[in-house]
Design a protein around this motif. Structure first.
Motif, PDB file in Angstrom:
ATOM      1  N   SER A  73     -17.670 -32.290 -19.799  1.00 37.83           N
ATOM      2  CA  SER A  73     -18.870 -32.141 -20.362  1.00 37.83           C
ATOM      3  C   SER A  73     -20.118 -31.504 -19.838  1.00 37.83           C
ATOM      4  CB  SER A  73     -19.571 -33.374 -20.948  1.00 37.83           C
ATOM      5  OG  SER A  73     -19.984 -34.170 -19.957  1.00 37.83           O
ATOM      6  N   ASP A  74     -21.042 -30.893 -20.181  1.00 38.41           N
ATOM      7  CA  ASP A  74     -22.128 -29.992 -19.691  1.00 38.41           C
ATOM      8  C   ASP A  74     -22.677 -30.900 -18.964  1.00 38.41           C
ATOM      9  OD1 ASP A  74     -20.885 -27.692 -20.865  1.00 38.41           O
ATOM     10  OD2 ASP A  74     -22.475 -27.566 -22.410  1.00 38.41           O
ATOM     11  N   GLU A  75     -23.030 -32.135 -19.762  1.00 39.30           N
ATOM     12  CA  GLU A  75     -24.047 -33.084 -18.986  1.00 39.30           C
ATOM     13  C   GLU A  75     -23.517 -33.526 -17.521  1.00 39.30           C
ATOM     14  OE1 GLU A  75     -25.756 -37.685 -19.754  1.00 39.30           O
ATOM     15  OE2 GLU A  75     -25.564 -36.437 -21.414  1.00 39.30           O
ATOM     16  N   LEU A  76     -22.309 -33.901 -17.372  1.00 41.69           N
ATOM     17  CA  LEU A  76     -21.454 -34.505 -16.447  1.00 41.69           C
ATOM     18  C   LEU A  76     -21.502 -33.381 -15.381  1.00 41.69           C
ATOM     19  CD1 LEU A  76     -20.245 -36.602 -14.588  1.00 41.69           C
ATOM     20  CD2 LEU A  76     -18.186 -36.343 -15.830  1.00 41.69           C
ATOM     21  N   SER A  77     -21.068 -32.321 -15.898  1.00 43.86           N
ATOM     22  CA  SER A  77     -21.167 -30.942 -15.049  1.00 43.86           C
ATOM     23  C   SER A  77     -22.312 -30.747 -14.313  1.00 43.86           C
ATOM     24  CB  SER A  77     -20.548 -29.765 -15.784  1.00 43.86           C
ATOM     25  OG  SER A  77     -19.287 -29.816 -16.501  1.00 43.86           O
ATOM     26  N   GLU A  78     -23.296 -30.694 -14.998  1.00 42.35           N
ATOM     27  CA  GLU A  78     -24.736 -30.361 -14.241  1.00 42.35           C
ATOM     28  C   GLU A  78     -25.061 -31.623 -13.456  1.00 42.35           C
ATOM     29  OE1 GLU A  78     -28.011 -28.818 -12.612  1.00 42.35           O
ATOM     30  OE2 GLU A  78     -26.337 -27.881 -13.832  1.00 42.35           O
ATOM     31  N   ALA A  79     -24.774 -32.677 -13.712  1.00 45.14           N
ATOM     32  CA  ALA A  79     -24.988 -33.945 -12.604  1.00 45.14           C
ATOM     33  C   ALA A  79     -24.278 -33.814 -11.249  1.00 45.14           C
ATOM     34  CB  ALA A  79     -24.780 -35.071 -13.412  1.00 45.14           C
ATOM     35  N   LEU A  80     -23.116 -33.273 -11.426  1.00 45.05           N
ATOM     36  CA  LEU A  80     -21.998 -33.395 -10.523  1.00 45.05           C
ATOM     37  C   LEU A  80     -22.606 -32.067  -9.534  1.00 45.05           C
ATOM     38  CD1 LEU A  80     -18.595 -33.771 -12.026  1.00 45.05           C
ATOM     39  CD2 LEU A  80     -19.690 -35.450 -10.361  1.00 45.05           C
ATOM     40  N   ARG A  81     -22.935 -31.151 -10.247  1.00 44.03           N
ATOM     41  CA  ARG A  81     -23.297 -29.873  -9.457  1.00 44.03           C
ATOM     42  C   ARG A  81     -24.457 -30.196  -8.616  1.00 44.03           C
ATOM     43  NH1 ARG A  81     -26.907 -27.056  -8.724  1.00 44.03           N
ATOM     44  NH2 ARG A  81     -28.016 -27.776 -10.568  1.00 44.03           N
ATOM     45  N   ALA A  82     -25.491 -31.119  -9.208  1.00 43.20           N
ATOM     46  CA  ALA A  82     -26.921 -31.173  -8.553  1.00 43.20           C
ATOM     47  C   ALA A  82     -26.417 -32.298  -7.462  1.00 43.20           C
ATOM     48  CB  ALA A  82     -27.711 -31.919  -9.823  1.00 43.20           C
ATOM     49  N   TRP A  83     -25.525 -33.002  -7.694  1.00 45.86           N
ATOM     50  CA  TRP A  83     -25.533 -34.254  -6.612  1.00 45.86           C
ATOM     51  C   TRP A  83     -24.815 -33.783  -5.305  1.00 45.86           C
ATOM     52  CZ3 TRP A  83     -20.377 -36.347  -4.940  1.00 45.86           C
ATOM     53  CH2 TRP A  83     -20.650 -37.760  -4.205  1.00 45.86           C
ATOM     54  N   ASN A  84     -23.854 -32.685  -5.610  1.00 48.46           N
ATOM     55  CA  ASN A  84     -23.380 -31.919  -4.411  1.00 48.46           C
ATOM     56  C   ASN A  84     -24.370 -31.070  -3.845  1.00 48.46           C
ATOM     57  OD1 ASN A  84     -20.711 -31.690  -2.924  1.00 48.46           O
ATOM     58  ND2 ASN A  84     -21.342 -29.510  -3.553  1.00 48.46           N
ATOM     59  N   ALA A  85     -25.322 -30.240  -4.662  1.00 50.78           N
ATOM     60  CA  ALA A  85     -26.253 -29.399  -4.062  1.00 50.78           C
ATOM     61  C   ALA A  85     -27.176 -30.208  -3.273  1.00 50.78           C
ATOM     62  CB  ALA A  85     -27.053 -28.914  -5.475  1.00 50.78           C
ATOM     63  N   GLU A  86     -27.518 -31.586  -3.681  1.00 53.74           N
ATOM     64  CA  GLU A  86     -28.369 -32.291  -2.755  1.00 53.74           C
ATOM     65  C   GLU A  86     -27.892 -32.517  -1.441  1.00 53.74           C
ATOM     66  OE1 GLU A  86     -30.573 -36.699  -2.550  1.00 53.74           O
ATOM     67  OE2 GLU A  86     -29.829 -36.130  -4.380  1.00 53.74           O
ATOM     68  N   ALA A 100     -29.581 -44.139  -0.094  1.00 51.67           N
ATOM     69  CA  ALA A 100     -29.082 -45.079  -1.155  1.00 51.67           C
ATOM     70  C   ALA A 100     -29.096 -44.617  -2.397  1.00 51.67           C
ATOM     71  CB  ALA A 100     -30.235 -46.189  -0.788  1.00 51.67           C
ATOM     72  N   ALA A 101     -30.210 -43.878  -2.645  1.00 49.57           N
ATOM     73  CA  ALA A 101     -30.290 -43.457  -4.120  1.00 49.57           C
ATOM     74  C   ALA A 101     -29.160 -42.203  -4.433  1.00 49.57           C
ATOM     75  CB  ALA A 101     -31.471 -42.512  -4.385  1.00 49.57           C
ATOM     76  N   TRP A 102     -28.760 -41.475  -3.393  1.00 49.54           N
ATOM     77  CA  TRP A 102     -27.690 -40.545  -3.449  1.00 49.54           C
ATOM     78  C   TRP A 102     -26.360 -41.133  -3.606  1.00 49.54           C
ATOM     79  CZ3 TRP A 102     -23.142 -39.268  -0.478  1.00 49.54           C
ATOM     80  CH2 TRP A 102     -22.781 -37.972  -0.756  1.00 49.54           C
ATOM     81  N   LEU A 103     -26.035 -42.284  -3.011  1.00 44.42           N
ATOM     82  CA  LEU A 103     -25.088 -43.152  -3.327  1.00 44.42           C
ATOM     83  C   LEU A 103     -24.851 -43.786  -4.376  1.00 44.42           C
ATOM     84  CD1 LEU A 103     -24.589 -44.805   0.457  1.00 44.42           C
ATOM     85  CD2 LEU A 103     -22.904 -43.010  -0.615  1.00 44.42           C
TER      86      LEU A 103
END
Length: 133
Positions: A73-86, A100-103
């Motif tokens: 889904s677009d929502e999950l795709s964006e969240a995964l991309r943002a998590w890896n970008a962090e 802790a927040a990232w984990l």
């Protein structure tokens, strides 16, 4: 532990990873479809430097995956991309701003990703250290 048991501890995730990797490596060496006994693929959720997506599939020609490869889904795709970008938005020696927040976000993403691909894949969390989510 066997393929039907869901890992709950770091040690169980490590044991499952070793068991699956032996099985998948053998299938790959015989040029068989790289799937678990139940027919599902193993998708690894793991951040990495220099890539957009934290999605991997070992023992295949298309080792690095993106959201479109899995029909996310677009929502999950964006969240995964943002998590890896962090993960990528720092030097390799610099710690995460809020580990802790990232984990916690990684665990949430693992559950969401598993829900979206449950019909055809098992998602293995490989972040946080020593095989634990």
């Amino acid at each position: 532990m066997d393929y039907h048991d869901h890992p709950r501890t770091a040690a169980e995730w490590q044991q499952r990873r070793r068991m699956q990797d032996r099985y998948l490596a053998e299938r790959s060496s015989r040029r068989e479809r790289v799937t678990l006994p139940d027919g599902r693929r193993v998708i690894r959720l793991m951040p990495e430097w220099g890539v957009t997506w934290p999605l991997w599939e070992s023992f295949t020609d298309a080792h690095l995956l993106d959201a479109a490869d899995l029909g996310l889904s677009d929502e999950l795709s964006e969240a995964l991309r943002a998590w890896n970008a962090e993960w990528n938005d720092r030097s390799e020696t610099e710690p995460l701003r809020d580990r802790a927040a990232w984990l916690a976000e990684g665990r949430r993403l693992h559950a969401a990703l598993q829900a979206e691909v449950a019909a055809f894949a098992e998602v293995r969390p490989e972040f946080g250290g020593e095989g634990e989510p």
